[in-house]
Design a protein around this motif. Structure first.
Motif, PDB file in Angstrom:
ATOM      1  N   GLU A   1      52.895  50.885  63.462  1.00  0.00           N
ATOM      2  CA  GLU A   1      52.756  49.622  62.742  1.00  0.00           C
ATOM      3  C   GLU A   1      51.603  48.833  63.330  1.00  0.00           C
ATOM      4  O   GLU A   1      51.411  48.823  64.535  1.00  0.00           O
ATOM      5  N   LEU A   2      50.862  48.200  62.453  1.00  0.00           N
ATOM      6  CA  LEU A   2      49.713  47.394  62.862  1.00  0.00           C
ATOM      7  C   LEU A   2      49.791  46.028  62.202  1.00  0.00           C
ATOM      8  O   LEU A   2      50.251  45.900  61.064  1.00  0.00           O
ATOM      9  N   ASP A   3      49.320  45.023  62.913  1.00  0.00           N
ATOM     10  CA  ASP A   3      49.052  43.703  62.353  1.00  0.00           C
ATOM     11  C   ASP A   3      47.567  43.482  62.537  1.00  0.00           C
ATOM     12  O   ASP A   3      47.068  43.590  63.667  1.00  0.00           O
ATOM     13  N   PHE A   4      46.859  43.238  61.453  1.00  0.00           N
ATOM     14  CA  PHE A   4      45.420  43.034  61.571  1.00  0.00           C
ATOM     15  C   PHE A   4      44.923  42.118  60.457  1.00  0.00           C
ATOM     16  O   PHE A   4      45.572  41.952  59.432  1.00  0.00           O
ATOM     17  N   ALA A   5      43.777  41.526  60.715  1.00  0.00           N
ATOM     18  CA  ALA A   5      43.135  40.671  59.721  1.00  0.00           C
ATOM     19  C   ALA A   5      42.015  41.441  59.050  1.00  0.00           C
ATOM     20  O   ALA A   5      41.403  42.326  59.640  1.00  0.00           O
ATOM     21  N   VAL A   6      41.780  41.100  57.818  1.00  0.00           N
ATOM     22  CA  VAL A   6      40.643  41.637  57.082  1.00  0.00           C
ATOM     23  C   VAL A   6      39.994  40.463  56.344  1.00  0.00           C
ATOM     24  O   VAL A   6      40.686  39.579  55.836  1.00  0.00           O
ATOM     25  N   LEU A   7      38.709  40.437  56.372  1.00  0.00           N
ATOM     26  CA  LEU A   7      37.945  39.407  55.679  1.00  0.00           C
ATOM     27  C   LEU A   7      37.255  40.105  54.511  1.00  0.00           C
ATOM     28  O   LEU A   7      36.580  41.118  54.704  1.00  0.00           O
ATOM     29  N   GLN A   8      37.460  39.589  53.309  1.00  0.00           N
ATOM     30  CA  GLN A   8      36.873  40.216  52.129  1.00  0.00           C
ATOM     31  C   GLN A   8      35.832  39.289  51.509  1.00  0.00           C
ATOM     32  O   GLN A   8      36.124  38.128  51.222  1.00  0.00           O
ATOM     33  N   ALA A   9      34.641  39.819  51.310  1.00  0.00           N
ATOM     34  CA  ALA A   9      33.605  39.138  50.534  1.00  0.00           C
ATOM     35  C   ALA A   9      33.734  39.691  49.117  1.00  0.00           C
ATOM     36  O   ALA A   9      33.613  40.897  48.898  1.00  0.00           O
ATOM     37  N   ILE A  10      34.019  38.818  48.175  1.00  0.00           N
ATOM     38  CA  ILE A  10      34.322  39.242  46.804  1.00  0.00           C
ATOM     39  C   ILE A  10      33.402  38.500  45.840  1.00  0.00           C
ATOM     40  O   ILE A  10      33.254  37.287  45.927  1.00  0.00           O
ATOM     41  N   THR A  11      32.810  39.254  44.914  1.00  0.00           N
ATOM     42  CA  THR A  11      31.964  38.659  43.886  1.00  0.00           C
ATOM     43  C   THR A  11      32.740  38.637  42.573  1.00  0.00           C
ATOM     44  O   THR A  11      33.318  39.662  42.176  1.00  0.00           O
ATOM     45  N   VAL A  12      32.760  37.474  41.923  1.00  0.00           N
ATOM     46  CA  VAL A  12      33.444  37.298  40.641  1.00  0.00           C
ATOM     47  C   VAL A  12      32.413  36.815  39.635  1.00  0.00           C
ATOM     48  O   VAL A  12      31.744  35.800  39.864  1.00  0.00           O
ATOM     49  N   LYS A  13      32.279  37.568  38.543  1.00  0.00           N
ATOM     50  CA  LYS A  13      31.362  37.173  37.470  1.00  0.00           C
ATOM     51  C   LYS A  13      32.091  37.266  36.139  1.00  0.00           C
ATOM     52  O   LYS A  13      32.795  38.253  35.883  1.00  0.00           O
ATOM     53  N   ASN A  14      31.929  36.256  35.315  1.00  0.00           N
ATOM     54  CA  ASN A  14      32.534  36.232  33.974  1.00  0.00           C
ATOM     55  C   ASN A  14      34.031  36.516  34.024  1.00  0.00           C
ATOM     56  O   ASN A  14      34.570  37.231  33.178  1.00  0.00           O
ATOM     57  N   GLY A  15      34.704  35.987  35.036  1.00  0.00           N
ATOM     58  CA  GLY A  15      36.155  36.101  35.104  1.00  0.00           C
ATOM     59  C   GLY A  15      36.678  37.421  35.616  1.00  0.00           C
ATOM     60  O   GLY A  15      37.882  37.674  35.526  1.00  0.00           O
ATOM     61  N   GLN A  16      35.805  38.280  36.152  1.00  0.00           N
ATOM     62  CA  GLN A  16      36.253  39.566  36.684  1.00  0.00           C
ATOM     63  C   GLN A  16      35.597  39.839  38.026  1.00  0.00           C
ATOM     64  O   GLN A  16      34.465  39.422  38.292  1.00  0.00           O
ATOM     65  N   ILE A  17      36.311  40.575  38.866  1.00  0.00           N
ATOM     66  CA  ILE A  17      35.792  40.957  40.168  1.00  0.00           C
ATOM     67  C   ILE A  17      34.799  42.101  39.965  1.00  0.00           C
ATOM     68  O   ILE A  17      35.126  43.111  39.355  1.00  0.00           O
ATOM     69  N   THR A  18      33.582  41.905  40.488  1.00  0.00           N
ATOM     70  CA  THR A  18      32.546  42.925  40.321  1.00  0.00           C
ATOM     71  C   THR A  18      32.254  43.684  41.609  1.00  0.00           C
ATOM     72  O   THR A  18      31.723  44.787  41.555  1.00  0.00           O
ATOM     73  N   GLU A  19      32.586  43.073  42.755  1.00  0.00           N
ATOM     74  CA  GLU A  19      32.315  43.739  44.022  1.00  0.00           C
ATOM     75  C   GLU A  19      33.273  43.220  45.087  1.00  0.00           C
ATOM     76  O   GLU A  19      33.575  42.025  45.133  1.00  0.00           O
ATOM     77  N   VAL A  20      33.740  44.143  45.942  1.00  0.00           N
ATOM     78  CA  VAL A  20      34.603  43.790  47.066  1.00  0.00           C
ATOM     79  C   VAL A  20      34.053  44.493  48.299  1.00  0.00           C
ATOM     80  O   VAL A  20      33.799  45.702  48.275  1.00  0.00           O
ATOM     81  N   ARG A  21      33.880  43.716  49.375  1.00  0.00           N
ATOM     82  CA  ARG A  21      33.426  44.248  50.661  1.00  0.00           C
ATOM     83  C   ARG A  21      34.372  43.765  51.747  1.00  0.00           C
ATOM     84  O   ARG A  21      34.228  42.653  52.240  1.00  0.00           O
ATOM     85  N   PRO A  22      35.358  44.601  52.132  1.00  0.00           N
ATOM     86  CA  PRO A  22      36.262  44.213  53.210  1.00  0.00           C
ATOM     87  C   PRO A  22      35.611  44.439  54.576  1.00  0.00           C
ATOM     88  O   PRO A  22      34.881  45.409  54.773  1.00  0.00           O
ATOM     89  N   PHE A  23      35.890  43.524  55.494  1.00  0.00           N
ATOM     90  CA  PHE A  23      35.415  43.633  56.869  1.00  0.00           C
ATOM     91  C   PHE A  23      36.633  43.572  57.785  1.00  0.00           C
ATOM     92  O   PHE A  23      37.394  42.606  57.754  1.00  0.00           O
ATOM     93  N   TYR A  24      36.804  44.602  58.596  1.00  0.00           N
ATOM     94  CA  TYR A  24      37.936  44.720  59.506  1.00  0.00           C
ATOM     95  C   TYR A  24      37.476  44.379  60.921  1.00  0.00           C
ATOM     96  O   TYR A  24      36.359  44.686  61.298  1.00  0.00           O
TER      97      TYR A  24
END
Length: 166
Positions: free
Chosen positions: A121-144
């Motif tokens: 079992e792990l507890d960890f944080a992730v930071l996500q840079a997410i691009t939203v255009k015209n009401g939809q997610i176009t890109e996701v970049r998670p950083f661990y």
């Protein structure tokens, strides 16, 4: 007795789905929780999540993870969720904080997960840079914070002699 004619109440058109990034992300995370509650990868339909992702969405996962690489489109997202289901026995987003919103949003998520291969079992944080255009997610970049620890937890130890020959 006089009967008055009845009139139907005026019907209001259905509201348009919001294109506000915070609303889109909140809706996506709620749909993801519903997807996981319905059995998740291999059990539930990606159709619950599809409206939140652009048809050409790109998800960039760190190469050192068992599900690393770039996943493209709805088919890629479906395959990504299947791969996550193979790697993780459980994957709970226990806390989320929207640090910035706009076309480029940042979300910090605290995760509690259990790896299938090791039971760790792990507890960890992730930071996500997410691009939203015209009401939809176009890109996701998670950083661990520590991809090596995550990868190690997901990798079963090899038995002596099970590796490649010298």
């Amino acid at each position: 007795m006089t009967t008055l004619p009845t009139t139907e109440p005026p019907t209001e058109p259905a509201p348009e789905p919001s294109t506000e990034p915070a609303t889109v992300l909140t809706g996506m995370y709620a749909a993801e929780a519903e997807y996981l509650a319905a059995g998740g990868p291999g059990e539930a339909s990606f159709d619950l999540l599809a409206p939140f992702f652009a048809p050409d969405v790109e998800l960039h996962q760190a190469e050192g993870l068992p599900y690393g690489g770039t996943w493209r489109g709805h088919d890629g997202m479906t395959r990504f969720f299947l791969r996550m289901g193979e790697v993780w026995e459980s994957f709970d987003m226990v806390e989320q904080e929207f640090l910035a919103t706009g076309e480029h949003a940042v979300v910090r998520t605290q995760v509690r997960a259990r790896a299938r291969a090791t039971g760790r079992e792990l507890d960890f944080a992730v930071l996500q840079a997410i691009t939203v255009k015209n009401g939809q997610i176009t890109e996701v970049r998670p950083f661990y914070w520590d991809t090596q620890a995550i990868a190690a937890a997901c990798t079963a130890p090899t038995a002596p002699g099970a590796g490649p020959a010298d």
